[in-house]
Write a protein that holds these residues in place. Structure first.
Motif, PDB file in Angstrom:
ATOM      1  N   LEU A 143       0.825  -1.204   0.000  1.00  0.00           N
ATOM      2  CA  LEU A 143       0.000   0.000   0.000  1.00  0.00           C
ATOM      3  C   LEU A 143       0.863   1.260   0.000  1.00  0.00           C
ATOM      4  CD1 LEU A 143      -2.958  -0.884   2.405  1.00  0.00           C
ATOM      5  CD2 LEU A 143      -2.861  -0.968  -0.082  1.00  0.00           C
ATOM      6  N   GLN A 144       2.045   1.172   0.584  1.00  0.00           N
ATOM      7  CA  GLN A 144       2.972   2.302   0.531  1.00  0.00           C
ATOM      8  C   GLN A 144       3.419   2.540  -0.910  1.00  0.00           C
ATOM      9  OE1 GLN A 144       6.067   1.222   3.282  1.00  0.00           O
ATOM     10  NE2 GLN A 144       4.717   1.323   5.059  1.00  0.00           N
ATOM     11  N   MET A 145       3.679   1.453  -1.631  1.00  0.00           N
ATOM     12  CA  MET A 145       4.052   1.561  -3.043  1.00  0.00           C
ATOM     13  C   MET A 145       2.889   2.135  -3.843  1.00  0.00           C
ATOM     14  SD  MET A 145       6.647   0.962  -5.011  1.00  0.00           S
ATOM     15  CE  MET A 145       7.025   0.866  -6.751  1.00  0.00           C
ATOM     16  N   GLN A 146       1.688   1.718  -3.520  1.00  0.00           N
ATOM     17  CA  GLN A 146       0.507   2.250  -4.196  1.00  0.00           C
ATOM     18  C   GLN A 146       0.378   3.757  -3.978  1.00  0.00           C
ATOM     19  OE1 GLN A 146      -3.394   1.587  -2.426  1.00  0.00           O
ATOM     20  NE2 GLN A 146      -4.199   0.925  -4.400  1.00  0.00           N
ATOM     21  N   ARG A 147       0.600   4.205  -2.734  1.00  0.00           N
ATOM     22  CA  ARG A 147       0.504   5.628  -2.425  1.00  0.00           C
ATOM     23  C   ARG A 147       1.563   6.435  -3.191  1.00  0.00           C
ATOM     24  NH1 ARG A 147      -1.595   8.715   1.849  1.00  0.00           N
ATOM     25  NH2 ARG A 147      -3.185   7.080   1.850  1.00  0.00           N
ATOM     26  N   GLU A 148       2.774   5.884  -3.297  1.00  0.00           N
ATOM     27  CA  GLU A 148       3.828   6.564  -4.043  1.00  0.00           C
ATOM     28  C   GLU A 148       3.484   6.681  -5.533  1.00  0.00           C
ATOM     29  OE1 GLU A 148       7.443   7.597  -2.580  1.00  0.00           O
ATOM     30  OE2 GLU A 148       5.528   8.138  -1.696  1.00  0.00           O
ATOM     31  N   LEU A 149       2.886   5.644  -6.086  1.00  0.00           N
ATOM     32  CA  LEU A 149       2.465   5.683  -7.488  1.00  0.00           C
ATOM     33  C   LEU A 149       1.342   6.693  -7.696  1.00  0.00           C
ATOM     34  CD1 LEU A 149       2.533   1.857  -8.255  1.00  0.00           C
ATOM     35  CD2 LEU A 149       3.850   3.580  -9.488  1.00  0.00           C
ATOM     36  N   LEU A 184      -8.715  -4.682   5.330  1.00  0.00           N
ATOM     37  CA  LEU A 184      -9.672  -4.647   4.232  1.00  0.00           C
ATOM     38  C   LEU A 184     -10.208  -3.239   4.008  1.00  0.00           C
ATOM     39  CD1 LEU A 184     -11.376  -6.112   2.119  1.00  0.00           C
ATOM     40  CD2 LEU A 184     -13.023  -6.669   3.926  1.00  0.00           C
ATOM     41  N   VAL A 185     -10.529  -2.558   5.095  1.00  0.00           N
ATOM     42  CA  VAL A 185     -11.033  -1.180   4.998  1.00  0.00           C
ATOM     43  C   VAL A 185      -9.998  -0.274   4.348  1.00  0.00           C
ATOM     44  CG1 VAL A 185     -11.707   0.849   6.349  1.00  0.00           C
ATOM     45  CG2 VAL A 185     -12.634  -1.393   6.933  1.00  0.00           C
ATOM     46  N   GLU A 186      -8.736  -0.436   4.753  1.00  0.00           N
ATOM     47  CA  GLU A 186      -7.669   0.391   4.198  1.00  0.00           C
ATOM     48  C   GLU A 186      -7.459   0.094   2.715  1.00  0.00           C
ATOM     49  OE1 GLU A 186      -3.348   2.077   5.698  1.00  0.00           O
ATOM     50  OE2 GLU A 186      -4.286   0.380   6.711  1.00  0.00           O
ATOM     51  N   LEU A 187      -7.575  -1.174   2.346  1.00  0.00           N
ATOM     52  CA  LEU A 187      -7.454  -1.555   0.937  1.00  0.00           C
ATOM     53  C   LEU A 187      -8.554  -0.923   0.093  1.00  0.00           C
ATOM     54  CD1 LEU A 187      -6.521  -5.352   1.132  1.00  0.00           C
ATOM     55  CD2 LEU A 187      -5.263  -3.627  -0.158  1.00  0.00           C
ATOM     56  N   VAL A 188      -9.789  -1.042   0.583  1.00  0.00           N
ATOM     57  CA  VAL A 188     -10.938  -0.489  -0.147  1.00  0.00           C
ATOM     58  C   VAL A 188     -10.822   1.026  -0.251  1.00  0.00           C
ATOM     59  CG1 VAL A 188     -13.433  -0.165  -0.091  1.00  0.00           C
ATOM     60  CG2 VAL A 188     -12.467  -2.388   0.464  1.00  0.00           C
ATOM     61  N   LYS A 189     -10.434   1.653   0.852  1.00  0.00           N
ATOM     62  CA  LYS A 189     -10.329   3.114   0.885  1.00  0.00           C
ATOM     63  C   LYS A 189      -9.258   3.626  -0.071  1.00  0.00           C
ATOM     64  CE  LYS A 189      -9.710   6.949   4.131  1.00  0.00           C
ATOM     65  NZ  LYS A 189      -9.432   7.316   5.543  1.00  0.00           N
ATOM     66  N   SER A 190      -8.096   2.958  -0.086  1.00  0.00           N
ATOM     67  CA  SER A 190      -6.986   3.431  -0.917  1.00  0.00           C
ATOM     68  C   SER A 190      -7.157   3.081  -2.392  1.00  0.00           C
ATOM     69  CB  SER A 190      -5.659   2.849  -0.405  1.00  0.00           C
ATOM     70  OG  SER A 190      -5.674   1.432  -0.493  1.00  0.00           O
ATOM     71  N   THR A 191      -7.922   2.013  -2.681  1.00  0.00           N
ATOM     72  CA  THR A 191      -8.073   1.556  -4.065  1.00  0.00           C
ATOM     73  C   THR A 191      -9.347   2.078  -4.719  1.00  0.00           C
ATOM     74  OG1 THR A 191      -6.897  -0.483  -3.460  1.00  0.00           O
ATOM     75  CG2 THR A 191      -8.038  -0.468  -5.574  1.00  0.00           C
ATOM     76  N   TYR A 192     -10.451   2.066  -3.990  1.00  0.00           N
ATOM     77  CA  TYR A 192     -11.741   2.451  -4.566  1.00  0.00           C
ATOM     78  C   TYR A 192     -12.310   3.738  -3.965  1.00  0.00           C
ATOM     79  CZ  TYR A 192     -11.438  -2.571  -5.505  1.00  0.00           C
ATOM     80  OH  TYR A 192     -11.004  -3.811  -5.863  1.00  0.00           O
ATOM     81  N   GLY A 193     -11.776   4.156  -2.830  1.00  0.00           N
ATOM     82  CA  GLY A 193     -12.339   5.299  -2.130  1.00  0.00           C
ATOM     83  C   GLY A 193     -11.981   6.624  -2.771  1.00  0.00           C
ATOM     84  N   LYS A 194     -12.373   7.685  -2.101  1.00  0.00           N
ATOM     85  CA  LYS A 194     -12.102   9.037  -2.567  1.00  0.00           C
ATOM     86  C   LYS A 194     -10.600   9.283  -2.600  1.00  0.00           C
ATOM     87  CE  LYS A 194     -13.345  13.838  -1.552  1.00  0.00           C
ATOM     88  NZ  LYS A 194     -14.048  14.741  -0.595  1.00  0.00           N
ATOM     89  N   SER A 195     -10.148   9.880  -3.683  1.00  0.00           N
ATOM     90  CA  SER A 195      -8.722  10.140  -3.831  1.00  0.00           C
ATOM     91  C   SER A 195      -8.240  11.109  -2.761  1.00  0.00           C
ATOM     92  CB  SER A 195      -8.441  10.713  -5.224  1.00  0.00           C
ATOM     93  OG  SER A 195      -7.100  11.143  -5.336  1.00  0.00           O
ATOM     94  N   ILE A 196      -6.972  10.952  -2.363  1.00  0.00           N
ATOM     95  CA  ILE A 196      -6.399  11.895  -1.395  1.00  0.00           C
ATOM     96  C   ILE A 196      -6.178  13.256  -2.036  1.00  0.00           C
ATOM     97  CG2 ILE A 196      -5.276  10.098  -0.021  1.00  0.00           C
ATOM     98  CD1 ILE A 196      -2.658  10.768  -1.477  1.00  0.00           C
ATOM     99  N   PHE A 197      -6.252  13.315  -3.377  1.00  0.00           N
ATOM    100  CA  PHE A 197      -6.088  14.576  -4.090  1.00  0.00           C
ATOM    101  C   PHE A 197      -7.459  15.085  -4.515  1.00  0.00           C
ATOM    102  CE2 PHE A 197      -2.471  11.773  -5.041  1.00  0.00           C
ATOM    103  CZ  PHE A 197      -1.471  12.487  -4.411  1.00  0.00           C
ATOM    104  N   HIS A 198      -7.952  16.059  -3.804  1.00  0.00           N
ATOM    105  CA  HIS A 198      -9.270  16.606  -4.086  1.00  0.00           C
ATOM    106  C   HIS A 198      -9.353  18.047  -3.601  1.00  0.00           C
ATOM    107  CE1 HIS A 198      -9.474  14.878  -0.005  1.00  0.00           C
ATOM    108  NE2 HIS A 198     -10.221  15.936   0.267  1.00  0.00           N
TER     109      HIS A 198
END
Length: 357
Positions: free
Chosen positions: A143-149, A335-349
């Motif tokens: 998930l850290q790699m995902q956030r960096e991407l 699971l919540v963190e996975l859903v939030k980071s993958t499908y949830g609202k982007s941190i850029f808004h």
């Protein structure tokens, strides 16, 4: 607790407003430039976007603090320039709230997205590894790699010239090359984290597949001479069959998802969506299969003890819910963190701020 936090936030904002007002009322622009500028430098490092917003609202020109390419006001011409850029530092320190705040200032965002700094543009800065304390805001190397991407792609959207994506820094590296070099170790750790997680869950899912498949052909009460199940007309038996079928299908799906992770090529781009998506589906399927298996077990036990122990149903429901609850407590946060980071609202808004473009 939440009310106390809101009260403290309001007090802090009022204090910041008072300090900014006092500085401006003094009429000493050189002092305002230095004090508010140093405050912004510290605020961007720790992500205090409220302070930055208040400073800019009070003294708008402070947004160019540290930019010696832009002519300072007459009152501060003699100030020593400080090498600092608000947008670049927000990217460097991975402070998304500060980034979002600056992103709303359209003129500033266009300027900094296309500027150069020692042969490094904003995309080169985004390609560098985040500070350790900002990496750990999410769980696990994957998930850290995902956030960096996500950061790299977001800054890439702001680049106004395609040539900047191929621009070389002092080491002769494009932003993409720099990203791969900087995240080489994180990529290895992400691969290992994904493999270990998928392997552990695969064992559990495969065990459930085996049990539910066998249970489908070993019905409670057995069959009559014509092959029809003994308890076919009982509603509890139908609950058993349906639960067992759901458990079998969902656990099979879970196994396939986890095998898809184990056989993945583990490219950098896979950590953005493909791998988190498979892990999310696998975890949800595993949770459903475990729940359905417990329901099937309790319904089968209730059928066999129906005429001897009539009060068995309620204790069984309570007992079978225990492992499901434990599984939820242990793995639901992931699971919540996975859903939030993958499908949830982007941190850029866009943030709800008072800032005027």
């Amino acid at each position: 607790m939440i009310n106390d936090m809101k009260v403290n936030d309001n007090k802090r904002n009022l204090l910041v407003k008072s300090i900014c007002k006092v500085i401006i009322e003094k009429g000493n622009h050189e002092k305002a430039w230095k004090i508010l500028g140093s405050a912004i430098v510290t605020a961007v490092k720790y992500g205090v976007h409220e302070l930055i917003e208040e400073c800019i609202l009070t003294y708008p020109f402070i947004i160019w603090y540290g930019d010696d390419e832009y002519r300072l006001p007459d009152q501060v011409q003699d100030c020593q320039p400080y090498k600092f850029n608000l947008f670049i530092e927000a990217i460097r320190h991975r402070q998304e709230r500060v980034f979002n705040l600056v992103y709303q200032m359209s003129h500033h965002k266009v300027f900094v997205a296309t500027r150069h700094d020692d042969k490094e543009n904003a995309l080169h800065i985004a390609a560098k590894l985040a500070p350790t304390h900002r990496l750990h805001v999410v769980t696990g190397a994957a998930l850290q790699m995902q956030r960096e991407l996500q950061w790299f792609q977001e800054v890439q959207k702001l680049i106004t010239r395609l040539s900047y994506e191929e621009e070389l820094n002092n080491d002769g590296k494009t932003p993409r090359m720099l990203f791969s070099d900087e995240h080489k170790q994180l990529l290895i750790e992400g691969q290992q984290w994904m493999k270990d997680t998928a392997s552990s869950f695969t064992v559990v899912a495969a065990l459930i597949v085996t049990m539910t498949f066998a249970a489908a052909f070993t019905l409670p009460g057995g069959n009559q001479d014509n092959g029809i199940p003994m308890f076919l007309n009982f509603s509890t038996f139908m609950l058993f069959i349906i639960s067992d079928a759901i458990a079998l299908f969902s656990s099979s799906t879970s196994v396939l998802m986890f095998l898809g992770i184990l056989t993945s090529r583990y490219a950098e781009e896979d950590f953005l969506y493909a791998l988190p998506n498979r892990l999310t589906i696998g975890l949800i399927s595993l949770f459903i299969s475990l729940t359905a298996t417990m329901i099937a077990f309790s319904s089968a036990l209730a059928l066999m003890l129906k005429y001897k122990v009539t009060w068995i149903a309620t204790p069984l429901v309570i007992a079978t819910s225990i492992p499901v609850c434990f599984f939820g407590l242990l793995h639901f946060p992931l699971l919540v963190e996975l859903v939030k980071s993958t499908y949830g609202k982007s941190i850029f808004h866009q943030q709800n701020t008072q800032m005027i473009h």
